[in-house]
Motif scaffolding. Structure first.
Motif, short mmCIF file in Angstrom:
data_model
loop_
_atom_site.label_atom_id
_atom_site.label_comp_id
_atom_site.label_asym_id
_atom_site.label_seq_id
_atom_site.Cartn_x
_atom_site.Cartn_y
_atom_site.Cartn_z
N UNK A 14 -16.54 6.44 61.64
CA UNK A 14 -16.05 5.44 60.68
C UNK A 14 -14.54 5.29 60.78
N UNK A 15 -13.86 6.41 60.98
CA UNK A 15 -12.39 6.34 61.13
C UNK A 15 -12.04 5.49 62.35
N UNK A 16 -12.75 5.76 63.45
CA UNK A 16 -12.49 5.00 64.67
C UNK A 16 -12.84 3.53 64.46
N UNK A 17 -13.99 3.30 63.85
CA UNK A 17 -14.40 1.91 63.59
C UNK A 17 -13.47 1.22 62.60
N UNK A 18 -12.89 2.01 61.67
CA UNK A 18 -12.04 1.41 60.65
C UNK A 18 -10.68 0.96 61.17
N UNK A 19 -10.30 1.46 62.36
CA UNK A 19 -9.00 1.09 62.91
C UNK A 19 -8.90 -0.43 63.05
N UNK A 20 -10.02 -1.04 63.44
CA UNK A 20 -9.96 -2.48 63.68
C UNK A 20 -9.56 -3.24 62.43
N UNK A 21 -10.27 -2.99 61.33
CA UNK A 21 -9.98 -3.73 60.10
C UNK A 21 -8.56 -3.44 59.61
#
Lengths: 282, 314, 521
Positions: A72-79
């Motif tokens: 989630x942390x990695x995925x959250x970088x985009x937003x």
């Protein structure tokens, strides 16, 4: 270590810029490739893996729905990066336009415009952003829009100030005498001259935007799910502080590192480009 | 001088008009009036319709705004839609908490910021300097509520030395009141002490390089005196102006801080009223905040002029 | 319409308090895990970790839950409720329903005084009901009385009669809730619109101060009419908005009791030897999905069934409620006299769900906007539902709405598909009629089933619970079958308190009755 401490502590511009840029670079890579870099699908829930501690299988543990926090942390970088960068670009675009217009045209209309900018600057930007998302509804674009609005006055005032000081200078007056159209003067001559200042301010703004999004999330008005945002994870982690501290530690650290990177980048850049230490007043 | 004051007041009035109109339009743009919200889940449609009629929500938005403005000019701030307390009374009841919080945060910010800044400037490029710059980095780059959470965790839940939330009126229990304010004030000041520290450090380093400090040293003035009298005094001016500028951000931060620590200040009141579209209260708080920010900036300008003879107001 | 006269008279010499105490004594082992059949200790201060949002303490304008936490201490209701929603005497000692059901007469307690020294009489009751009924008052409580009450007449100083437009069984339950709180007419006249900040009632505790968003202080009313009560000298409510902080403050000893504790924190609290965690059993609040059944796409019954079958309620319960609470089957929660023990509800059947979806005309899946209330708990639920329904190829597109606005959007029919929750009313008519009758003012789904309407209309005019019960059972079956709502969970509710706090009892309306508590020395 000691040497590095000296260099870093001394705030040597080049060091600051490169450390900042490195962290930003990593964040950008994560943002670009997003969830694909993580070990799991960040949205995949698993009722048997709820709130598990950090382990080899889940480096940063799992959340209340059994989702992998690391992914989630990695995925959250985009937003987080999109929110930060797009809102600053929005504010930069609108602010620059207003500043250029108000600085070039002057007159009563321009005056009212700048008074409005003053008023917006006076009003706490968090509250303004909060009001906008509360009234128009929370969505990714409304959050970006609200943050952009908070940046408009800063950029407008900055640009107008630069414009006013520049227009007295020789080359602008010369261009005017040659009969070059007003708009072209603005575009060709003024903008390149203020771009250094804008770049510094903008890179600082991205960090601010990421922090403000976190505050908005805390008040429930940040980027809504299912989009992954560090701010919302931190808010979520807050309710689980005693049960699963890893959620808030991970998301808090992510926000801190990126916000700090942008601040350092901006600080260093200012010293390199603008060379006006007095401009540190923020 | 008077021209200056009048111009400031005019700017402030413009800001109030602009902000209240903007917020009013936004507030009614998507969701409309808050009547259902006010009456809750048990009210029948007849009561809803009647309340809507009585509060004048059937009228166009601009008419409602002008009506509010007209009343305001007659000294009527209106009543909260929800309580229904008079707006002014509701604000005055909460103002002390916010003022105390922002004042204490300013004190902490200045004391800690100047202190750390001087310390870092005296021993530049050392581990101490590095440690301080790390600390200030935490202050500016950590989300403000995350700092609050950590403070609560450590001081309220583990050490149990300070209350985790709530507030006690000063008149009832001055010590209890201050105890309850410690964590909120530290939280709110975090971003500002960092700014102040960084600025102080930069300004002092700059001053220590300058002509007059070198002259003073050459004349044999003691180092401590050089630092305190010559360098620090000249560095405080920009710090002062930063405080003036950041007062509105301080108010913004107070919103979050008050929410976390359940302090009944105008920050909570504002958020709450925005969320429930309690228009008269929102407008009232906007006016108070705007006046507050302008007043602070005005005082800062006066102070600036008093300290620095080169600046004259007028 | 053959309503026989019913009479409730208080047995002489036994106070309501004693009744409740007796009940509590019986229940204590199940509630607290140990019996506390001691005599109450007088004195001390009760410090409460209070939920936020109280705006007014005028019961006739009360909307927020938090307000009711205080109202039951400052005021009395005309009649009371016990823990199974039986109506019991309070300010009214006894009452009779006329044979035609159109007149209900109440005999009032004598010697009851308001905190301002004025007397409680039949005139006062009439004044209070008239205040609510007057459209100019704009009381949200009007809806509970207005459909049935024509007028209130004073028979003698201690007897008052409600003249009804039609027989109306829910009247008594309504008078045990907000419409039944009796306020001091003299104080209302004195304070006007500010009465909500200066409430005056007949209750065991006198109002001292109310600092919005911060606290409420009450102190013992020495002239209270129930002998020997109340037990505390002082009661202080501290607003603590965050549930985790609220429960933690009980651990740190900053407050004595906190309500509305989240299920996730319960295991941690249970491990603390100094605390007692009380779970509301059986649960009395439900969460549902709702949609507008009178327009596309949800006017398609097969689609509604598909979604109802695609939800794994057991998993919702395990993940969101940490296993507390129960899987929901219908409108009535367990333990209420009108609950149907044989009602099955929808089970989890993804295979059948997929078939129904194809049958509904969506063989390739269905996608629609879903309004989510913007709080952590609702979002968590929505995310889990999204994950579950994805498995039957139904996609939810979230649209977040402010908690404060969520209900307005529902009732004004601005959201089509969303989730919501309701708490039980003391009479089945309460929820059944407003939500599922085609004329119900909270019927936001557009649900209209003539058979259900008829059953609900019939049940409302019968006073005997036993005769109403089958009608509600039948209506509930039809409603569950038609699926204007998809019932998800009966959610567990928790209160956590210091072991010193005695006499805690749950009432299914979930309003804590702090007035009956006392503190062990």
């Amino acid at each position: 270590m000691r040497r590095w401490t000296r260099e870093f502590g001394s705030g040597k511009p080049a060091v600051q810029v490169s450390v900042g840029a490195a962290v930003i670079g990593v964040a950008l890579v994560l943002a670009a490739f997003g969830a694909r870099l993580g070990p799991y699908d960040p949205l995949r829930y698993d009722p048997r893996e709820v709130l598990t501690r950090p382990s080899v299988a889940h480096l940063l543990g799992t959340d209340p729905l059994g989702r992998d926090v690391f992914s989630q942390i990695i995925g959250g970088a985009r937003i987080s990066m999109v929110v930060g960068i797009v809102s600053v670009l929005g504010g930069l675009g609108a602010g620059t336009a207003i500043g250029l217009v108000a600085g070039t045209l002057r007159g009563r209309g321009a005056d009212v415009l700048m008074r409005a900018m003053d008023a917006l600057l006076v009003f706490p930007s968090l509250v303004l952003a909060l009001a906008i998302t509360a009234f128009l509804g929370v969505s990714l674009w409304n959050v970006i829009g609200a943050l952009a609005v908070t940046f408009v006055p800063t950029f407008a005032i900055l640009v107008r100030g630069e414009v006013l000081s520049l227009r007295e200078r020789e080359f602008i007056t010369a261009a005017g005498a040659l009969g070059v159209g007003r708009l072209r003067i603005m575009w060709r001559h003024l903008l390149p001259n203020v771009s250094d200042v804008l770049l510094v301010q903008a890179s600082f703004g991205v960090g601010t935007a990421i922090l403000t999004e976190a505050s908005l999330s805390f008040l429930g008005l940040g980027v809504p799910p299912p989009a992954l945002s560090w701010g919302r994870m931190l808010r979520e982690g807050y309710s689980y502080l005693l049960l699963a501290p890893w959620i808030s530690v991970a998301s808090g650290a992510a926000i801190f590192l990126v916000a700090l990177a942008f601040q350092m980048f901006s600080d260093g850049l200012r010293d390199v480009l603008v060379r006006r230490p007095g401009a540190a007043a923020r | 001088m008077w021209v200056f004051v009048l111009r400031r007041i005019a700017t402030m009035l413009f800001a109030i008009l602009f902000l209240t109109a903007l917020i009013f339009v936004l507030m009614q743009a998507v969701l409309g009036d808050p009547v259902v919200l006010m009456l809750g889940r048990d009210a029948d449609p007849a009561t809803v319709a009647r309340l809507r009629q009585d509060l004048g929500f059937n009228r166009p938005t601009h008419v409602q705004y002008l009506d509010w403005l007209g009343r305001l000019l007659q000294g009527d701030w209106g009543r909260s839609f929800r309580t229904p307390q008079p707006v002014l009374e509701a604000i005055i009841a909460r103002l002390p908490v916010t003022l105390e919080l922002t004042f204490l945060s300013l004190v902490v910010a200045v004391a800690l910021g100047v202190g750390l800044g001087v310390l870092a400037a005296v021993r530049p490029y050392t581990r101490l300097d590095f440690g301080i710059s790390l600390l200030t980095a935490f202050g500016t780059a950590m989300p403000n509520f995350w700092i609050a959470i950590l403070l609560i965790l450590v001081f309220a839940l583990h050490l149990r030395v300070l209350p985790s939330s709530g507030s006690i009126p000063f008149v009832e229990d001055p010590l209890g009141n201050l105890r309850a304010m410690v964590l909120p004030a530290i939280t709110l000041s975090a971003a500002y002490f960092s700014n102040v520290a960084r600025l102080t450090r930069a300004k002092i380093l700059e001053a220590l390089e300058s002509e007059y400090v070198r002259t003073a040293r050459a004349k044999g003035v003691r180092e401590a005196r050089v630092l305190l009298v010559h360098a620090l005094r000249n560095s405080l001016l920009p710090v002062l102006s930063v405080l003036g500028v950041s007062i509105s951000r301080l108010f913004g931060g107070a919103v979050v801080t008050e929410t976390i620590f359940a302090l009944p200040g105008i920050g909570i009141l504002l958020v709450d009223s925005i969320l429930s579209r309690d228009f008269p209260v929102v407008q009232g708080v906007i006016i108070v905040i705007t006046v507050g920010v302008f007043l602070t900036n005005f005082l800062v300008e006066l102070a600036y002029a008093a300290v620095d003879p080169r600046i004259r107001i007028g | 319409m053959a309503a026989t006269a019913t009479t409730h008279t208080r047995p002489t010499g036994i106070t309501v308090g004693a009744l409740i105490l007796a009940l509590a004594g019986v229940l204590a082992p199940t509630i607290a895990g140990r019996a506390d059949a001691q005599t109450p200790v007088r004195g001390g201060t009760l410090r409460i970790g209070w939920i936020p949002d109280a705006k007014t303490l005028d019961p006739h304008f009360s909307v927020q839950f938090a307000e009711r936490h205080v109202l039951y201490l400052v005021f009395n209701t005309l009649v009371g409720l016990d823990k199974s929603f039986n109506v019991i005497p309070e300010l009214a000692r006894s009452w009779q329903v006329a044979p035609d059901g159109k007149r209900v007469t109440f005999q009032l307690q004598r010697g009851v005084k308001f905190h301002d020294g004025t007397d409680f009489t039949a005139e006062v009751v009439k004044w209070n009901i008239d205040r609510i009924l007057d459209p100019a008052t704009k009381s949200p409580q009007r809806s509970q009385l207005e459909p049935a009450v024509a007028a209130v007449s004073v028979v003698d100083p201690y007897t008052v009669a409600f003249e009804m437009k039609k027989p109306f069984a829910p009247l008594l339950a309504a008078l045990a809730e907000r419409p039944g709180f009796i306020v001091s007419p003299a104080a209302v006249k004195k304070w006007g619109e500010n009465f909500g900040q200066h409430p005056v009632g007949t209750g065991p505790f006198r109002f001292v101060d109310f600092v919005q968003d911060s606290r409420v202080t009450l102190e013992r009313f020495d002239g209270y009419w129930e002998k020997g009560k109340p037990y505390f000298d002082k009661v202080v409510y501290h607003v603590v908005p965050d549930p985790t902080v609220r429960s933690t403050m009980v651990r740190t000893g900053e407050v004595d009791i906190a309500t509305d504790v989240e299920a996730k924190d319960v295991p941690l609290l249970q491990a603390d030897q100094n605390l007692r965690v009380s779970e509301m059993k059986p649960p009395a609040r439900w969460t549902v999905l709702q949609w507008q059944v009178d327009k596309p796409p949800f006017n398609n019954k097969a689609l509604r069934e598909a979604i109802a079958l695609g939800i794994n309620r057991e998993e919702l319960k395990q993940v969101l409620l940490r296993g507390f609470g129960e899987v929901a089957r219908g409108v009535a929660t367990p333990g209420l006299w009108w609950q149907d023990p044989n009602l099955k509800g929808y089970g989890y059947n993804p295979e059948l769900a997929k078939k129904k979806l194809a049958e509904a005309g969506y063989p390739n899946g269905f996608r629609y906007k879903f309004a989510v209330e913007n709080t952590s708990q609702w979002i968590r639920q929505a995310e889990l539902l999204q994950g579950q329904l994805q498995k039957i190829n139904v996609t939810l597109d979230f649209e977040l709405v402010n908690t404060a606005d969520a209900y307005a959007l529902i009732v004004q029919r601005k959201t089509n598909w969303t989730h919501t929750r309701w708490t039980q009313r003391a009479d089945p008519h309460g929820l059944f009629y407003i939500l599922f009758h085609s004329k119900g003012f909270a019927n936001s789904t557009g649900y209209s089933n003539p058979k259900v309407n008829e059953l609900l209309d019939r049940a409302a005019v019968i006073y005997e619970p036993e005769r109403r019960k089958p009608l509600y059972h039948e209506a509930e079956r039809l409603i569950v079958e038609d699926a204007p709502y998809v019932f998800l969970n009966y959610t567990a509710e928790f209160a956590v308190m210091s072991r010193k706090v005695q006499n805690w009892v749950w009432v299914p309306d979930l309003i804590p009755r702090f007035r009956d508590l006392w503190l062990e020395k």
